[in-house]
Design a protein around this motif. Structure first.
Motif, mmCIF file in Angstrom:
data_model
loop_
_atom_site.group_PDB
_atom_site.id
_atom_site.type_symbol
_atom_site.label_atom_id
_atom_site.label_comp_id
_atom_site.label_asym_id
_atom_site.label_seq_id
_atom_site.Cartn_x
_atom_site.Cartn_y
_atom_site.Cartn_z
ATOM 1 N N UNK A 124 0.825 -1.220 0.000
ATOM 2 C CA UNK A 124 0.000 0.000 0.000
ATOM 3 C C UNK A 124 0.855 1.264 0.000
ATOM 4 N N UNK A 125 2.061 1.177 -0.519
ATOM 5 C CA UNK A 125 2.891 2.369 -0.679
ATOM 6 C C UNK A 125 2.218 3.318 -1.663
ATOM 7 N N UNK A 126 2.031 4.545 -1.265
ATOM 8 C CA UNK A 126 1.401 5.529 -2.133
ATOM 9 C C UNK A 126 -0.113 5.496 -2.125
ATOM 10 N N UNK A 127 -0.695 4.569 -1.356
ATOM 11 C CA UNK A 127 -2.161 4.522 -1.237
ATOM 12 C C UNK A 127 -2.539 5.419 -0.066
ATOM 13 N N UNK A 128 -2.889 6.642 -0.381
ATOM 14 C CA UNK A 128 -3.185 7.618 0.653
ATOM 15 C C UNK A 128 -4.588 8.173 0.550
ATOM 16 N N UNK A 129 -4.808 9.295 1.222
ATOM 17 C CA UNK A 129 -6.153 9.860 1.271
ATOM 18 C C UNK A 129 -6.448 10.774 0.090
ATOM 19 N N UNK A 130 -5.468 11.019 -0.749
ATOM 20 C CA UNK A 130 -5.726 11.811 -1.959
ATOM 21 C C UNK A 130 -6.410 10.940 -3.011
ATOM 22 N N UNK A 131 -7.337 11.497 -3.776
ATOM 23 C CA UNK A 131 -7.979 10.731 -4.857
ATOM 24 C C UNK A 131 -6.977 10.405 -5.970
ATOM 25 N N UNK A 132 -7.321 9.399 -6.754
ATOM 26 C CA UNK A 132 -6.525 9.031 -7.920
ATOM 27 C C UNK A 132 -7.313 9.418 -9.160
ATOM 28 N N UNK A 133 -6.711 10.182 -10.020
ATOM 29 C CA UNK A 133 -7.427 10.746 -11.168
ATOM 30 C C UNK A 133 -8.003 9.694 -12.099
ATOM 31 N N UNK A 134 -7.390 8.524 -12.176
ATOM 32 C CA UNK A 134 -7.836 7.511 -13.128
ATOM 33 C C UNK A 134 -8.838 6.530 -12.542
ATOM 34 N N UNK A 135 -8.888 6.390 -11.237
ATOM 35 C CA UNK A 135 -9.764 5.386 -10.616
ATOM 36 C C UNK A 135 -11.046 5.997 -10.057
ATOM 37 N N UNK A 136 -10.901 6.981 -9.199
ATOM 38 C CA UNK A 136 -12.076 7.631 -8.607
ATOM 39 C C UNK A 136 -11.652 9.026 -8.173
ATOM 40 N N UNK A 137 -12.164 10.032 -8.830
ATOM 41 C CA UNK A 137 -11.683 11.393 -8.648
ATOM 42 C C UNK A 137 -12.226 12.087 -7.407
ATOM 43 N N UNK A 138 -13.300 11.557 -6.816
ATOM 44 C CA UNK A 138 -13.942 12.274 -5.720
ATOM 45 C C UNK A 138 -13.900 11.528 -4.394
ATOM 46 N N UNK A 139 -13.184 10.403 -4.337
ATOM 47 C CA UNK A 139 -13.024 9.672 -3.080
ATOM 48 C C UNK A 139 -11.534 9.370 -2.876
ATOM 49 N N UNK A 140 -11.087 9.205 -1.634
ATOM 50 C CA UNK A 140 -9.673 8.877 -1.395
ATOM 51 C C UNK A 140 -9.295 7.546 -2.043
ATOM 52 N N UNK A 141 -8.049 7.440 -2.461
ATOM 53 C CA UNK A 141 -7.570 6.193 -3.041
ATOM 54 C C UNK A 141 -7.663 5.055 -2.024
ATOM 55 N N UNK A 142 -7.484 5.387 -0.741
ATOM 56 C CA UNK A 142 -7.617 4.356 0.295
ATOM 57 C C UNK A 142 -9.006 3.727 0.265
#
Length: 472
Positions: A124-142
């Protein structure tokens, strides 16, 4: 208590050591700091979307215990506890695998359109609370990673219903781990990653018709063939606890709303639509299954009604985001008849799929994918998907047929190798005495059960029995 064999003890210690190393290493991986370029992404987080996906994640998580009850109530009484545990244990095992490298294999940087780079999100390196533009832009990547985790947990649990009463528990854990790495993660990448081969090709699998149900159903068939049929004790099969089956069905139906509607990844109109058509297909399939049984001269049973509902949920899974309410009703009706007929004819073959996992999930996933290629509507998908055959489009159905063939061939080959490998290294099937005593005693060996076991000199449990004509 039945002693653990030395070879089995060695395998268990090896697994424990790997688990300990993974946990320790995970604790040493520093959390990635928030980069300046990601700060703007926090402004895009939508509290409504986050709340819905948190709720949907909980709903999908509860599907695995629901499946445990669904399966546990249908098997013989002497195998009920082990069957329950085979589903629930996936919550632990797959969660660790997902953190270590599973999420990376499914959603890491694309490698050839077929797999993710295992180093992208390792531990889970880099899996943080910021959204990911390609997966889900409005929810945290976590939150996205957690939501997708429970899909990965449920999938191997589905397989267990085909051989839950004759597979060694330690071998089952190895099968689940290998299946997650070599079948589930590649299929998730191919179908759901933005650079995945089938996703780029326009194939629609909104919530897992191919990734979850088709793959697990086909693997169940291969596993049944490799393990062979159960020992025939000459007695009929009586389900251990029908109320548990009904409870499991209710939990699955509830969870499936999060499974399908949550796949919109937003608290949006699309989520509401997926909710509606999911319920419609389940209802249509349940009633069709029951009426078709009566039409065929078979008696109405609670298990058949529950089975029909679950099949309807499977059928609508690939297309719940692109088909209309009327199409959902048709999909439930058509698919229920096909799966019911397959289950009845399948039982006449020399294949012992204990709980009809292949006819319900494998065939259901295939039929649902093909019917999605027929009923997909551009007005529902708002131009994000091609139109289906019944709306004048021919490209989508052709691609869905090819996708079904490709996925089926890959799953058959990969799962066969996995089962044969485990069979050769650790052994796969319990011996005849253990099977006769029941997996609860032979594999779990609780003191309160051992007194009733032939393995401990007691009398065997004879209240449950076998029949090739499965109620499920």
């Amino acid at each position: 208590e039945t002693p653990t064999k030395p070879s089995t003890r060695a395998h268990l210690w090896t697994g424990f050591a790997l688990l300990a190393i993974s946990i320790v290493f995970s604790s040493l991986v520093a959390a990635s700091p928030v980069e300046e370029r990601n700060r703007a992404a926090f402004l895009l987080i939508d509290k409504g979307d986050v709340s819905w996906i948190v709720m949907a994640s909980c709903m999908v998580m509860i599907m695995t215990p629901g499946l445990a009850f669904f399966y546990g109530g249908m098997v013989r009484h002497k195998n009920m506890i082990s069957t329950l545990l085979q589903s629930v244990i996936c919550l632990g095992l797959v969660s660790i695998l997902w953190i270590v490298f599973g999420f990376s294999l499914a959603y890491g940087d694309d490698v050839g359109g077929v797999i993710g780079n295992p180093h992208t999100f390792a531990f889970f390196k880099g899996v943080g609370i910021a959204p990911h533009a390609e997966f889900a832009k409005t929810i945290p990547l976590t939150q996205f990673a957690i939501y997708e985790l429970y899909f990965a947990v449920l999938s191997p649990a589905i397989i267990s219903g085909s051989f839950s009463d004759r597979i060694r528990f330690s071998s089952y854990l190895v099968v689940v781990a290998l299946w997650h790495v070599f079948i589930y993660c590649p299929l998730a990448h191919v179908c759901w990653h933005h650079n995945g081969l089938l996703h780029m090709w326009g194939v629609i699998d909104f919530s897992g018709g191919q990734v979850v149900h088709m793959s697990s159903g086909i693997t169940a068939l291969v596993g049944s063939l490799v393990l062979g049929p159960r020992i025939d004790d000459g007695q009929r099969h009586i389900p251990a606890n029908v109320p548990l089956v009904i409870l499991g069905t209710a939990m699955l139906w509830f969870g499936w709303i999060g499974f399908n509607a949550g796949s919109a990844l937003q608290a949006s109109a699309l989520a509401s639509h997926a909710f509606l058509v999911t319920n419609a297909s389940a209802a249509s399939s349940m009633l069709t299954w029951v009426l078709y049984d009566l039409f065929q001269g078979r008696r109405l049973t609670a298990i058949s009604a529950c089975n029909g509902a679950v099949v309807g949920l499977v059928l609508i899974t690939p297309g719940c985001g692109v088909v209309s309410i009327g199409s959902a009703l048709c999909i439930g009706l058509i698919g229920a008849i096909i799966c019911n007929t397959t289950a009845q004819n399948f039982n006449r073959l020399d294949v012992d799929d204990t709980l009809d996992v292949f006819p319900c999930h494998g065939v259901g996933g295939i039929v649902g994918t093909l019917l999605t290629g027929c009923f997909a509507s551009e007005s529902i998908s708002r131009g994000t998907a091609m139109k289906g055959l019944f709306y004048g489009g021919t490209v989508l159905i052709r691609r869905h047929v090819i996708a079904v063939i490709l996925v089926a061939c890959y799953v058959v080959g990969a799962s066969y190798v996995i089962f044969r490998l485990v069979q050769a290294v650790t052994g796969l099937r319990a011996d005849a005495l253990e099977e006769s005593a029941g997996m609860d005693v032979a594999q779990l060996a609780g003191d309160e059960l051992a007194n009733e076991s032939p393995l401990s000199g007691g009398s065997a449990e004879h209240s449950s029995h076998h029949n090739s004509q499965h109620d499920s």
